[in-house]
Design a protein around this motif. Sequence first.
Motif, mmCIF file in Angstrom:
data_model
loop_
_atom_site.group_PDB
_atom_site.id
_atom_site.type_symbol
_atom_site.label_atom_id
_atom_site.label_comp_id
_atom_site.label_asym_id
_atom_site.label_seq_id
_atom_site.Cartn_x
_atom_site.Cartn_y
_atom_site.Cartn_z
ATOM 1 N N TYR A 471 0.853 -1.188 0.000
ATOM 2 C CA TYR A 471 0.000 0.000 0.000
ATOM 3 C C TYR A 471 0.890 1.238 0.000
ATOM 4 N N THR A 472 0.562 2.220 -0.840
ATOM 5 C CA THR A 472 1.288 3.487 -0.763
ATOM 6 C C THR A 472 0.614 4.346 0.300
ATOM 7 N N ASP A 473 1.369 4.675 1.321
ATOM 8 C CA ASP A 473 0.857 5.463 2.439
ATOM 9 C C ASP A 473 1.921 6.418 2.923
ATOM 10 N N LEU A 474 1.492 7.380 3.739
ATOM 11 C CA LEU A 474 2.402 8.365 4.311
ATOM 12 C C LEU A 474 2.420 8.245 5.823
ATOM 13 N N SER A 475 3.625 8.261 6.396
ATOM 14 C CA SER A 475 3.806 8.299 7.843
ATOM 15 C C SER A 475 4.472 9.627 8.193
ATOM 16 N N PHE A 476 3.760 10.452 8.930
ATOM 17 C CA PHE A 476 4.258 11.777 9.304
ATOM 18 C C PHE A 476 4.691 11.748 10.768
ATOM 19 N N PHE A 477 5.972 12.060 11.004
ATOM 20 C CA PHE A 477 6.522 12.098 12.363
ATOM 21 C C PHE A 477 6.833 13.537 12.732
ATOM 22 N N THR A 478 6.462 13.936 13.937
ATOM 23 C CA THR A 478 6.739 15.286 14.397
ATOM 24 C C THR A 478 6.877 15.319 15.915
ATOM 25 N N ALA A 479 7.674 16.273 16.386
ATOM 26 C CA ALA A 479 7.778 16.541 17.822
ATOM 27 C C ALA A 479 7.233 17.936 18.136
ATOM 28 N N ASP A 480 6.524 18.517 17.193
ATOM 29 C CA ASP A 480 5.925 19.835 17.394
ATOM 30 C C ASP A 480 4.936 19.768 18.554
ATOM 31 N N PRO A 481 5.095 20.618 19.576
ATOM 32 C CA PRO A 481 4.219 20.550 20.756
ATOM 33 C C PRO A 481 2.734 20.744 20.433
ATOM 34 N N ALA A 482 2.419 21.525 19.419
ATOM 35 C CA ALA A 482 1.009 21.762 19.091
ATOM 36 C C ALA A 482 0.349 20.472 18.604
ATOM 37 N N TYR A 483 1.041 19.730 17.743
ATOM 38 C CA TYR A 483 0.497 18.439 17.294
ATOM 39 C C TYR A 483 0.346 17.494 18.487
ATOM 40 N N SER A 484 1.304 17.543 19.389
ATOM 41 C CA SER A 484 1.264 16.652 20.550
ATOM 42 C C SER A 484 0.079 16.963 21.450
ATOM 43 N N ARG A 485 -0.175 18.246 21.650
ATOM 44 C CA ARG A 485 -1.319 18.616 22.493
ATOM 45 C C ARG A 485 -2.626 18.150 21.846
ATOM 46 N N ASP A 486 -2.701 18.303 20.530
ATOM 47 C CA ASP A 486 -3.908 17.853 19.826
ATOM 48 C C ASP A 486 -4.052 16.337 19.888
ATOM 49 N N ALA A 487 -2.950 15.611 19.713
ATOM 50 C CA ALA A 487 -3.008 14.145 19.771
ATOM 51 C C ALA A 487 -3.467 13.691 21.146
ATOM 52 N N ALA A 488 -2.948 14.352 22.196
ATOM 53 C CA ALA A 488 -3.363 13.995 23.552
ATOM 54 C C ALA A 488 -4.850 14.251 23.750
ATOM 55 N N ALA A 489 -5.342 15.367 23.201
ATOM 56 C CA ALA A 489 -6.767 15.686 23.319
ATOM 57 C C ALA A 489 -7.612 14.663 22.574
ATOM 58 N N LEU A 490 -7.132 14.209 21.412
ATOM 59 C CA LEU A 490 -7.879 13.210 20.649
ATOM 60 C C LEU A 490 -7.948 11.887 21.406
ATOM 61 N N PHE A 491 -6.825 11.471 21.989
ATOM 62 C CA PHE A 491 -6.843 10.233 22.770
ATOM 63 C C PHE A 491 -7.786 10.360 23.969
ATOM 64 N N ASN A 492 -7.789 11.518 24.620
ATOM 65 C CA ASN A 492 -8.691 11.703 25.762
ATOM 66 C C ASN A 492 -10.154 11.646 25.329
ATOM 67 N N TYR A 493 -10.415 12.107 24.126
ATOM 68 C CA TYR A 493 -11.776 12.055 23.596
ATOM 69 C C TYR A 493 -12.208 10.603 23.385
ATOM 70 N N ILE A 494 -11.299 9.797 22.845
ATOM 71 C CA ILE A 494 -11.626 8.393 22.572
ATOM 72 C C ILE A 494 -11.752 7.588 23.859
ATOM 73 N N THR A 495 -10.833 7.813 24.794
ATOM 74 C CA THR A 495 -10.805 6.982 25.996
ATOM 75 C C THR A 495 -11.769 7.456 27.068
ATOM 76 N N GLY A 496 -12.011 8.773 27.133
ATOM 77 C CA GLY A 496 -12.843 9.289 28.213
ATOM 78 C C GLY A 496 -14.011 10.131 27.771
ATOM 79 N N TYR A 497 -14.265 10.207 26.431
ATOM 80 C CA TYR A 497 -15.347 11.010 25.873
ATOM 81 C C TYR A 497 -15.224 12.485 26.236
ATOM 82 N N VAL A 498 -13.985 12.935 26.474
ATOM 83 C CA VAL A 498 -13.764 14.338 26.819
ATOM 84 C C VAL A 498 -13.506 15.095 25.522
#
Length: 713
Positions: A471-498
Motif C-alpha cells: 500500500y502506498t501510504d504516508l507516515s508523518f513524524f513530528t515533535a511539534d508541541p502543538a500536534y502533541s497537544r492535539d493528539a493527547a486531546a484526541l486520545f482523551n476524547y476516545i478513551t474518556g469522551y472528553v
Amino acid sequence: MAEADPSASMALPSDRYFNRELSWLAFNQRVLEEAMNRAHPLLERLRFLSISGANMDEFFSVRVAGLKGQQLQNVDLRSADGLTPAQQLAALTEESTRLMIAQQKVWGAVHDELAQVGIEVIGPSSEMDVGCAQWLREHFLTQIFPILTPQALDPAHPFPFIPNQGLSIIFDLERLSDKQPIRELVMIPPSLARFVRIPGDPARYMALEAVIRRFSADLFPGYRVRNSGVFRIIRDSDIEIEEEAEDLVRHFRSAIKRRRRGRVIRMEIEERIPEPVEEMLQDMLQGHEAVVVEVEGFVGIGDLNGIVDADRPDLKFEPYVPRFPERIAEYGSDCFAAIRAKDIVVHHPYEAFDVVVSFLKQAASDPDVVAIKQTLYRAGKQSAIIRALIDAAEAGKSVTAVVELKARFDEEQNLMWADALERAGVQVVYGFIDWKTHAKISMVIRREGEQFRSYCHFGTGNYHPITARIYTDLSFFTADPAYSRDAAALFNYITGYVEPKTLEKLVMSPRDLRNTLSGLIDAEIEHARAGRPGTIWAKMNSLVDPAMIEKLYAASNAGVQVDLIIRGICCLRPGVPGMSENIRVKSIVGRFLEHSRIAVFGNGKTLPNNGAKVFISSADWMQRNFDRRVEFMAPIENSTVHDQILDQVMVANLIDTEQSWSLDSDGHYTRLEPGDKPFNLHRYFMTNPSLSGRGAAFDTESVPTLRLRGLTA
C-alpha cells in the motif's frame, strides 16, 4: 469563468451521481484489466486476477448482502443516484455476472500462457507418467483422504452447514452391487491448500477438487460416479452493531459466531451440475434469494493466488527492498533524535515500514519514555507493533491501546490482540460503540531533562506490516508541541469522551472535518470569484459523500480547477457542462495499491506553490468517514515535508501515464496512453530518494524534478 447551467441543479439524482456499488464494480474491472496488461509479468497478472476474485467475494458478502437485507425487510432506502435496493440489486447482478464471466475468459488466456512457460494447471483426467501418478495417489491417500468426510444426502442425513466461501463437491453415485443411486456431499476443508504441486518439471498443479475427482474410486469404493459438480457459496458477513450493547467485547464474540451462519448471498455452480441438483442445493442452502452464477471454468477465482507463489522469479516483479530513510540512519537510527531535529514523512512502501516499528521498539526500550498511546485498526497476524506495546508495558511504561473491534474481517484478530495486550498490563480501550476509530495515531511521551517531550506519528494507513509492503501510504513524524497537544486531546476524547474545546493543528471527525474541508473549498471559490486562481488537488480511495460532491460542483461552477485522484469508488460525475466541467478524475491501478489520503488547496495561486495548504488524512470523503468515524486530518507546514507531498507525491500521481485511467462524464474509465514521454510513478519512487527522508549524502544529489504536463485547464 463558467456560468452554472440553471437546469443542472434540477437534474435527476442519476444525472448528478454515479451509483456507489456500480462504481466499485468499475474499479474491480480495472483490477481485472491489469490481469490482461502484458506490461506486467505473467504471475503478477495472475495475482491481479486472483485479487479481482477476492474483491468480488467481499463485495457480495458485505455490500450486496446489505442491499439484500434492505430488500427483504422492505426498506426503501434509495441511493444517492435515486435507486431502490431492488433496482440496485438488479443492476449489480447483471454487471457482476458480466464481470465474473470476464474473469473466466482471462483465466483461460492466462492458463494457456502459463502452460507455454512451464506452469501447467491440469485436470483430473490428465495423463502423467507412472511415477507422478503413484506420487499423486499416495499424496491423496495420506494427506487428503483422511481429512475428507463424505456425507450421504438423504432423509437420514440432514444437509450440513457449509461455511462462507466453502467449496464442496456433489457426487451422484450408483452402487455397483444393486444399481441403487446415492448422492454424496464432500466439503473441502479450508485447511487444505487449493492446489497440489506435482513434483518434477514442468511445474504441474492440480486443483484439490480435481485430485478428489481423480481418486473418487478410493473415496467411494463399490460405487460408480455418474456425475459430479463443484459449488461454492458466499454468505452475508457483515456484523450489525447494537448501540445498546452492554458489553461490546461479548457482543462481538457472539456476532462473529453468528456471522459464520449468515444468509447465502451468492452461489457459484459448475455448469455441469444438473438442474435438479442445483434446485436441491438452493433449497438445502435456503438460497432461493441468492445470486446463482453458473461457472464455465474455475470456481473460486480468488484461490488462484495459490499458483502465484510458484518459484519463478522470472515471471514476477523484480523484488524491491524498501529504503530505510537515510536521515534517520544518520542519527544512528535514533528515531527520536531525527524527529526532534526536523519533521519527517516516510513514504511507504518505498521507504520501510520498519521505521514505524523501530519508533515503537525504541520507545519500549528507552528508559526515558514514560508513556505510549496507540490506535490499532488493523495490525495483522504477525504484528511487531503489538510486540513492542507488550514489551513497553512489561517494562513498566504506561501504555494505552485503542483497539477497534469494528474493523471488518479483523474483529476476531483484534479481540485476540486485545486479550494479549491486557494480559501484559496495557490499558485497552475500545472507543465508541457507534463510531469506528479509524484514525492512525501513535504518541510517545519521553522525559528529557526536567521536562517531557512528545513524539507523534500520524499515518494514512494501518499499523500493518504486510499491507505496508504493497500500500502506498504516508507516515508523518513530528515533535511539534502543538500536534502533541492535539493528539493527547484526541486520545482523551476516545478513551474518556472528553471532547476538546479547541484543536491547534489537527482536524477531527465527526467533530469538524466536514466543515473544515467545506471551508477550504469555499476559500478557493472566493479566490476564483476575486479573479485569482482557484485550484484543488485531492487524492483518496473513495469519493461518495453527496454534500462534498455538491461542494466540488459549486467550486467547478465558480471556476476552480479540481483534479482528483480516486483509486476506487467515485460517485462524482466529472466534465458535465454547467455542473462539473472544471473537474477531472483519474484512477491509478498498478504494482502498489494507492492508499494515501491527501488534500491540497492552492490558496490563491496555481498549483504547486509554496503557499499551498497541504493536508494528510486517515479519511476518505464518504459519509461514514465524516459522520460515523473518528478520523484526523493534519496540516503539513514544514517546508521540506510540504514540498515532498506536494511537488513529489501529488505531482507524480497527476502526471503518471502508465498506470492511470481517466473517468468521463458517462462513467467510463479509459486507460491513458503512455505518450512520447511515459511516466510511471511507482518506478519513480522506487528509484529516487524522498525529499524529507534523504540524508546529508543526498544534499548535492539531483532528484529528478517533476513538472506538470498536459494539466492546463
